[in-house]
Write an enzyme that holds these catalytic residues in place. Sequence first.
Site, mmCIF file in Angstrom:
data_model
loop_
_atom_site.group_PDB
_atom_site.id
_atom_site.type_symbol
_atom_site.label_atom_id
_atom_site.label_comp_id
_atom_site.label_asym_id
_atom_site.label_seq_id
_atom_site.Cartn_x
_atom_site.Cartn_y
_atom_site.Cartn_z
ATOM 1 N N PRO A 2 18.423 35.485 -28.591
ATOM 2 C CA PRO A 2 18.654 36.180 -30.073
ATOM 3 C C PRO A 2 17.332 37.280 -29.431
ATOM 4 O O PRO A 2 15.753 37.197 -29.439
ATOM 5 C CB PRO A 2 17.405 34.866 -30.671
ATOM 6 C CG PRO A 2 17.110 33.885 -29.221
ATOM 7 C CD PRO A 2 17.633 34.118 -27.954
ATOM 8 N N MET A 3 17.409 38.345 -30.369
ATOM 9 C CA MET A 3 16.438 39.326 -29.825
ATOM 10 C C MET A 3 16.684 39.916 -31.721
ATOM 11 O O MET A 3 18.085 40.175 -32.144
ATOM 12 C CB MET A 3 17.082 40.678 -29.471
ATOM 13 C CG MET A 3 17.116 39.921 -27.741
ATOM 14 S SD MET A 3 17.108 40.839 -26.299
ATOM 15 C CE MET A 3 18.859 40.900 -26.121
ATOM 16 N N MET A 4 15.540 40.151 -32.285
ATOM 17 C CA MET A 4 15.629 40.679 -33.385
ATOM 18 C C MET A 4 16.170 42.448 -33.274
ATOM 19 O O MET A 4 15.617 43.265 -32.120
ATOM 20 C CB MET A 4 14.032 40.716 -34.238
ATOM 21 C CG MET A 4 14.058 39.186 -34.015
ATOM 22 S SD MET A 4 14.190 38.674 -35.368
ATOM 23 C CE MET A 4 13.949 39.600 -37.037
ATOM 24 N N GLN A 43 19.499 31.136 -34.602
ATOM 25 C CA GLN A 43 18.552 30.856 -34.723
ATOM 26 C C GLN A 43 17.437 31.105 -35.138
ATOM 27 O O GLN A 43 17.437 31.574 -36.656
ATOM 28 C CB GLN A 43 17.746 31.600 -33.305
ATOM 29 C CG GLN A 43 16.334 31.648 -32.801
ATOM 30 C CD GLN A 43 15.743 32.202 -32.012
ATOM 31 O OE1 GLN A 43 15.129 33.312 -32.643
ATOM 32 N NE2 GLN A 43 15.083 31.356 -31.401
ATOM 33 N N CYS A 70 8.369 33.024 -30.915
ATOM 34 C CA CYS A 70 8.107 34.182 -30.739
ATOM 35 C C CYS A 70 7.057 35.082 -31.141
ATOM 36 O O CYS A 70 6.333 34.518 -32.096
ATOM 37 C CB CYS A 70 9.465 35.060 -31.981
ATOM 38 S SG CYS A 70 8.994 36.961 -32.632
ATOM 39 N N ASN A 128 14.147 31.464 -19.108
ATOM 40 C CA ASN A 128 13.971 33.068 -20.281
ATOM 41 C C ASN A 128 12.861 33.512 -19.022
ATOM 42 O O ASN A 128 12.116 33.001 -19.438
ATOM 43 C CB ASN A 128 13.963 32.610 -21.554
ATOM 44 C CG ASN A 128 14.167 33.607 -22.237
ATOM 45 O OD1 ASN A 128 13.523 34.293 -23.071
ATOM 46 N ND2 ASN A 128 15.282 34.566 -21.778
ATOM 47 N N GLY A 155 12.234 37.553 -18.161
ATOM 48 C CA GLY A 155 12.347 38.433 -16.483
ATOM 49 C C GLY A 155 12.698 37.944 -15.670
ATOM 50 O O GLY A 155 13.416 39.162 -14.795
ATOM 51 N N GLY A 212 17.276 38.611 -21.335
ATOM 52 C CA GLY A 212 17.394 39.238 -22.955
ATOM 53 C C GLY A 212 17.627 40.450 -22.762
ATOM 54 O O GLY A 212 18.615 40.998 -23.148
ATOM 55 N N ARG A 213 16.794 40.985 -22.011
ATOM 56 C CA ARG A 213 16.832 43.191 -22.335
ATOM 57 C C ARG A 213 17.560 43.825 -20.862
ATOM 58 O O ARG A 213 18.737 44.693 -21.746
ATOM 59 C CB ARG A 213 15.086 43.798 -22.302
ATOM 60 C CG ARG A 213 14.341 43.244 -23.316
ATOM 61 C CD ARG A 213 13.245 43.875 -23.174
ATOM 62 N NE ARG A 213 12.520 42.333 -21.912
ATOM 63 C CZ ARG A 213 10.699 42.802 -21.526
ATOM 64 N NH1 ARG A 213 11.129 43.493 -21.291
ATOM 65 N NH2 ARG A 213 10.800 42.098 -20.834
#
Length: 334
Positions: free
Chosen positions: A23-25, A76, A106, A217, A219, A239-240
């Site tokens: 989940p990424m804002m 989330q 977060c 999670n 890196g 994520g990224r």
Amino acid sequence: MPKQVQNDNLINKINASKLSVAPMMDWTDSNCRVFHRMMSRRALLYTEMVTAPAIVHGDRGRLLDFDAGEHPLALQIGGSDPAELRQATRIAADWGYDEINLNVGCPSDRVQSGCFGAVLMKTPDLVAECVSGMIAVSPVEVTVKCRIGVDDQQAADVLPDFLGKMRQAGIRRMTIHARKAWLQGLSPRENREVPPLDYPLVHAMKREFPDLHLSVNGGISDLEAARAHLTVMDGVMIGRAAYHQPWQVLGQADLLWDSPPPFEDARQVAQAMRPRIIAHLERGGRLHQFTRHMLGLFHGQPGARGWKRTLSEGSGGGIEVYDAALAQLAPVEA
């Protein structure tokens, strides 16, 4: 309107969490998830964090609606008030999510001021009370995403205690970001990069808690690294890298389940997205609302720079801009 779960469209959640997209804002909105789902039928997708007060008091349709094709999908939630989280969970469950996840990871200022996110690592008993209440009212699994610790906490002591209390509260599946969060002195971006990764500690938690389904999670930038972690862990969350290099991560992700990928190359994904984008534009949407998530689709490939430039400069245009961006790519060899 709330969506009813269509069982024949769901993939077993435990299997799906072998690989998940974090989940990424401001990133993992519904348009982003539709794009990601195009590349992987198997990976578990997460919404952006939605706060419990927003669900209870806000525009629920705007906050919770999603495309039925996004399954398997987890919501989330952020919060720290047990009664409010219980109410938000009861409301959100009617929307047909496959999982409801509590944010305990977060580190943003916004999260700290609301007393949720990573700061909750300091109050594990409160988190246990929160998730116990959420589990009591949820027809789907409740999970937790956390850090290994915050600030000056000794992660090797704090993390096993935290996991033990989550297990006692009824949690069976967790994702652990393998970094501490520094709540003072580091920005949210720095908290994703500066604190050192401690994969050995997270791996040790799987050995100490073999009955818990644990994902790692932080890196992890490619499927090769994911496969290495999966020799120890139950799941990997990316994520990224999944956002900025979606084809490299998600285009071949289904191979982790020994399933063939939906498409052979990124160009096929872009073509498959075209009808979705046209329908979005016909409903009054803007091109940028989809294409901002697709800028990295051709990362490292000939024409990628022209693709990104054309989409960025023409973000207010129509499908002709999208087609012009596709034309920037190198011709397909016969």
